[in-house]
Scaffold this active site. Structure first.
Site, PDB file in Angstrom:
ATOM      1  N   ASP A 161       0.860  -1.197  -0.092  1.00 21.61           N
ATOM      2  CA  ASP A 161       0.032   0.161  -0.031  1.00 21.61           C
ATOM      3  C   ASP A 161       0.850   1.320   0.093  1.00 21.61           C
ATOM      4  OD1 ASP A 161       0.823  -0.602   2.689  1.00 21.61           O
ATOM      5  OD2 ASP A 161      -0.777   0.917   3.392  1.00 21.61           O
ATOM      6  N   GLU A 174       0.178  -0.803   6.086  1.00 23.14           N
ATOM      7  CA  GLU A 174       1.135  -0.394   6.840  1.00 23.14           C
ATOM      8  C   GLU A 174       1.006   1.411   6.959  1.00 23.14           C
ATOM      9  OE1 GLU A 174       4.857   1.608   8.178  1.00 23.14           O
ATOM     10  OE2 GLU A 174       3.832   1.910   6.392  1.00 23.14           O
TER      11      GLU A 174
HETATM   12 ZN   LIG Z   1       6.650   2.064   4.531  1.00 21.55          ZN
END
Ligand SMILES: [Zn+2]
Length: 190
Positions: free
Chosen positions: A92, A157
């Site tokens: 992501d 994340e």
């Molecule tokens: Zn990162």
């Protein structure tokens, strides 16, 4: 590894540089932003992109569905009992806003002064991709790496890794490893 071992590896990487760069740019064009609730299509596209690349390298695995975004988990078992290397990364990226501050479009990779500019190029798609291509070149030059390798590439994340942390708490045995490798941190130098 001795410098000769590296030399042959780097030569192979150089020979495939155009192909490798082209693929990296394909990955960077997928606008998988984890903070966008309506971003499922792009998030799954990014996760599947990684999984597909791992499969061509002999990995077996899939997308682990979560309450949030899927986690790519794929393993290559070289030999039972061999050390297990866990490679962590995330597919992501952060939102591209404000888009007017970009010199070149965030999801159209552009090369300036030998560097690739795109959202996620240095956090963390570029790093994840480096492992894939290092493995590809290594296998072509030397054959299998004598390690069991598990890739865990998450999609949350940038929003706190909730699903991954939950999985680690509930099934810690899934991610047991002898060696842990991550490149999702600040850079010491170029
Ligand atoms: Zn990162």
């Amino acid at each position: 590894m001795s410098s000769k071992v590296y030399e042959a590896l780097f030569q192979d990487i150089d020979r495939h540089m155009d192909e490798y760069m082209g693929e990296l740019c394909d990955f960077l064009r997928i606008p998988g932003v984890s903070t966008y609730p309506d971003g499922r299509e792009n998030m799954e596209k990014a996760a599947e992109w990684i999984l597909e690349k791992l499969r061509t390298l002999g990995f077996e695995g899939g997308l682990r569905q979560t309450e949030g975004w899927p986690i790519v988990m794929a393993e290559h078992t070289y030999r039972p009992g061999a050390p297990r290397l866990l490679i962590y990364g995330h597919y992501d990226v952060q939102p591209e806003m404000p888009v007017e501050e970009w010199i070149s479009p965030p999801f159209e990779p552009t090369i300036r002064d030998g560097a690739v500019y795109a959202r996620g190029a240095n956090d963390d798609k570029g790093q994840v991709y480096t492992y894939l291509k290092a493995l590809e070149s290594y296998r072509r030059v030397y054959g299998e790496i004598p390690l069991n390798i598990l890739f865990v590439i998450e999609g949350e994340e940038e929003i706190g890794s909730k699903s991954l942390l939950r999985l680690m708490r509930e099934q810690p045995e899934l991610m047991q490893a002898d060696i842990f490798l991550m490149s999702d941190s600040s850079m010491l130098s170029k």
